[in-house]
Enzyme design. Structure first.
Site, PDB file in Angstrom:
ATOM      1  N   SER A  27     -10.445  77.689   1.502  1.00 42.61           N
ATOM      2  CA  SER A  27      -9.211  77.532   0.727  1.00 42.61           C
ATOM      3  C   SER A  27      -9.009  78.719  -0.211  1.00 42.61           C
ATOM      4  CB  SER A  27      -9.251  76.226  -0.076  1.00 42.61           C
ATOM      5  OG  SER A  27     -10.445  76.151  -0.840  1.00 42.61           O
ATOM      6  N   THR A 159      36.774  62.733  -7.393  1.00 44.07           N
ATOM      7  CA  THR A 159      35.973  61.743  -6.668  1.00 44.07           C
ATOM      8  C   THR A 159      36.333  61.978  -5.198  1.00 44.07           C
ATOM      9  OG1 THR A 159      37.705  60.066  -6.812  1.00 44.07           O
ATOM     10  CG2 THR A 159      36.038  60.019  -8.549  1.00 44.07           C
ATOM     11  N   HIS A 160      35.380  61.840  -4.326  1.00 46.90           N
ATOM     12  CA  HIS A 160      35.579  62.142  -2.898  1.00 46.90           C
ATOM     13  C   HIS A 160      36.062  63.582  -2.683  1.00 46.90           C
ATOM     14  CE1 HIS A 160      35.499  57.715  -2.452  1.00 46.90           C
ATOM     15  NE2 HIS A 160      36.323  57.731  -3.495  1.00 46.90           N
ATOM     16  N   SER A 281      28.128  91.365   2.670  1.00 50.02           N
ATOM     17  CA  SER A 281      27.900  91.182   4.092  1.00 50.02           C
ATOM     18  C   SER A 281      27.808  92.552   4.738  1.00 50.02           C
ATOM     19  CB  SER A 281      29.065  90.393   4.696  1.00 50.02           C
ATOM     20  OG  SER A 281      29.186  90.687   6.066  1.00 50.02           O
ATOM     21  N   LYS A 287      33.345  90.710   1.582  1.00 52.31           N
ATOM     22  CA  LYS A 287      32.623  89.500   1.168  1.00 52.31           C
ATOM     23  C   LYS A 287      31.681  89.692  -0.007  1.00 52.31           C
ATOM     24  CE  LYS A 287      31.915  86.123   3.625  1.00 52.31           C
ATOM     25  NZ  LYS A 287      31.210  85.206   4.514  1.00 52.31           N
ATOM     26  N   GLU A 294      23.102  79.222  -2.855  1.00 50.05           N
ATOM     27  CA  GLU A 294      22.794  78.780  -1.481  1.00 50.05           C
ATOM     28  C   GLU A 294      21.288  78.677  -1.276  1.00 50.05           C
ATOM     29  OE1 GLU A 294      26.711  80.503   0.865  1.00 50.05           O
ATOM     30  OE2 GLU A 294      24.871  81.636   0.921  1.00 50.05           O
ATOM     31  N   LYS A 329      -3.109  71.459  -2.395  1.00 45.97           N
ATOM     32  CA  LYS A 329      -2.804  72.637  -3.210  1.00 45.97           C
ATOM     33  C   LYS A 329      -1.567  73.407  -2.784  1.00 45.97           C
ATOM     34  CE  LYS A 329      -7.541  72.840  -4.397  1.00 45.97           C
ATOM     35  NZ  LYS A 329      -7.709  71.615  -3.548  1.00 45.97           N
TER      36      LYS A 329
HETATM   37  N1  ARG Z   1     -12.037  73.437  -1.908  1.00 45.98           N
HETATM   38  C1  ARG Z   1     -12.265  72.045  -2.092  1.00 45.98           C
HETATM   39  C2  ARG Z   1     -10.933  71.346  -2.387  1.00 45.98           C
HETATM   40  O1  ARG Z   1     -10.017  72.017  -2.657  1.00 45.98           O
HETATM   41  C3  ARG Z   1     -13.189  71.827  -3.241  1.00 45.98           C
HETATM   42  C4  ARG Z   1     -13.920  70.526  -3.176  1.00 45.98           C
HETATM   43  C5  ARG Z   1     -14.858  70.517  -2.044  1.00 45.98           C
HETATM   44  N2  ARG Z   1     -15.691  69.349  -2.039  1.00 45.98           N
HETATM   45  C6  ARG Z   1     -16.429  69.001  -0.983  1.00 45.98           C
HETATM   46  N3  ARG Z   1     -17.101  67.911  -1.112  1.00 45.98           N
HETATM   47  N4  ARG Z   1     -16.419  69.701   0.105  1.00 45.98           N
HETATM   48  O2  ARG Z   1     -10.801  70.148  -2.342  1.00 45.98           O
END
Ligand code: ARG
Length: 462
Positions: A27, A159-160, A281, A287, A294, A329
């Site tokens: 991660s 409205t509408h 554009s 334009k 948007e 995350k």
């Molecule tokens: N990178 C992991 C997470 O974001 C950290 C926790 C990992 N825990 C484990 N028991 N492997 O959740």
């Protein structure tokens, strides 16, 4: 075995991790954003360990110095993140051991990555909530300034998407104010549930060391402790709650965007967006496109998607921590960056919006927007509302056929539809008369809008 497979957990493994599994599992590409919070949490944890006599004071000092050095390296771009070390927690811990040696290995005493990551996200999110609240506050101030500037500007209310009744442009801006103010209050409320400390829950069941969780909470400014270790390491409903508020904020910004796009069109021409916030554009030289609203309208989808994402990540998980939670995350980070950049655009763009007051006024005049006022006038003169509705319907049909607004009809013309109509009718069916008659809390009269702006300013502490 000669070399350990993995510095943190390689002990019981005989085979190295498959190369692609390393990538799939890691991660670090996205969780490195948590680094300052990870370090903050680790320093507090180590301080508590030393105060409790679980590690030496000198060891804590070494750990603290090492972690501060690492933070400097990260801030100055001199930290090399390694995918072999999986995530932000293990990258930082490995570097600490590199820098300070054996003592670094004591930092993880009495904690697990499970309570560590839950703590990091809460530290991160509470910081972001404060930043988003600041931005909403700025935007609310921008809306109030705009409302103050445009109290006298009359526009058709819809409205509408059909012209309904005349309103003040300021009243319309204050409607947005109310929406965003509620979002601000929602964030304040959600913050309380974000600001509770999981650390001390360790992997899932708590720890055998004589830790002091209250002390860690105090050091990190948490208002309370998570009360159940299983819940503490696996709960992500504080993220769900935040993303639901983020979605509501985007829904509001998207509605505003939609109106700006409509109002900025040549057909409406109610407002002009600043050149600096539009693009052209490549093929049609005439334009000027409202890309910012948007994009905000479009990006709303990402934030709704994040909410659905995390709800789905959570729905099937048995207690306690599962690796699924690592998937919390990216949707959270993406939603936060989307909300923050969208708010930034609006804060900077709104003060530069030009209103075309005469176009809005004409549009309100063309739309028979005071027909209800004529009906109300007749009711006040004793006609039952349904009969009044009928009379006004006929009057409007006549006005349409003669190409006039009802306020432009002569008294004689009007009296052909009801003998109750007298000279004073024009006070009611003029646009100004229609607005000033709506003189109660929440209404569009000038008196009420000025009061509403004053109350709104007070609510922001201005
Ligand atoms: N990178 C992991 C997470 O974001 C950290 C926790 C990992 N825990 C484990 N028991 N492997 O959740």
């Amino acid at each position: 075995m000669s070399k350990k497979i993995n510095q943190s957990w390689g002990g019981r493994f005989n085979e190295p991790t498959n190369e692609f599994v390393k990538h799939f599992n890691a991660s670090i590409e996205f969780d490195k954003i948590l680094a300052p919070f990870d370090i903050q949490g680790s320093i507090a944890h180590a301080q508590m360990l030393s105060e409790q006599g679980i590690i030496e004071k000198a060891e804590f000092n070494q750990i603290k110095d090492g972690l501060e050095k690492i933070l400097d390296m990260i801030n100055s771009g001199n930290f090399e993140w390694s995918i072999d070390l999986e995530d932000v927690h293990m990258n930082i811990e490995a570097k600490l051991i590199d820098i300070i040696g054996e003592t670094g290995k004591k930092l993880h005493t009495g904690r697990s990555r499970n309570d560590q990551v839950a703590t990091d996200i809460r530290l991160y999110l509470r910081h972001e909530i404060i930043e988003i609240k600041k931005q909403i506050n700025q935007f609310l101030t921008v809306l109030l300034d705009l409302a103050e500037r445009e109290v006298e500007t009359i526009m058709p209310g819809f409205t509408h998407l059909q012209v309904a009744q005349p309103i003040s442009f300021a009243h319309h801006m204050m409607a947005y104010f109310e929406m965003l103010k509620r979002d601000l209050d929602r964030l304040t409320d959600a913050y309380k549930r974000v600001n509770t400390l999981p650390l001390g829950s360790a992997a899932l069941a708590g720890t055998t060391y004589p830790i002091n969780r209250e002390r860690v909470a105090e050091l990190l400014n948490f208002d309370a402790l998570c009360q159940n270790s299983l819940d503490a390491v696996s709960d992500r409903d504080f993220i769900v709650e935040f993303l639901s508020i983020a979605s509501t904020i985007m829904m509001h910004l998207s509605r505003m965007s939609e109106e700006l796009i409509i109002w900025n069109s040549a057909q409406f021409d109610f407002v002009e967006l600043p050149d600096s916030f539009c693009t052209g554009s490549s093929i049609m030289p005439q334009k000027k496109n409202p890309d910012m609203p948007e994009l905000i309208r479009g990006k709303t989808g990402r934030v709704y998607g994040s909410l659905l994402n995390i709800l789905t990540v959570m729905k099937g998980q048995p207690l306690a921590y599962n690796k699924d939670n690592q998937e919390d995350k990216e949707p959270l980070f993406d939603a936060i960056s989307t909300v923050r950049s969208s708010l930034r655009i609006f804060v900077e763009m709104f003060p530069l919006i030009k209103t075309n007051q005469s176009v809005m006024l004409d549009s309100a005049l063309k739309g028979y927007s005071t027909a209800t006022d004529l009906a109300d006038y007749l009711v006040k003169k004793g006609l039952p509302f349904r009969d009044a509705h009928e009379v006004v319907g006929k009057t409007v049909a006549f006005a349409i056929s003669s190409g006039q607004d009802i306020s432009e009809l002569s008294l004689i013309d009007l009296q052909a539809f009801s003998k109750l109509i007298e000279e004073d009718i024009f006070d009611s069916i003029s646009l100004e008369g229609s607005l000033s008659a709506r003189n109660h809390i929440g209404g569009t009269s000038k008196v009420q809008i000025i009061k509403a702006i004053k109350i709104a300013k007070n609510s922001l502490g201005k």
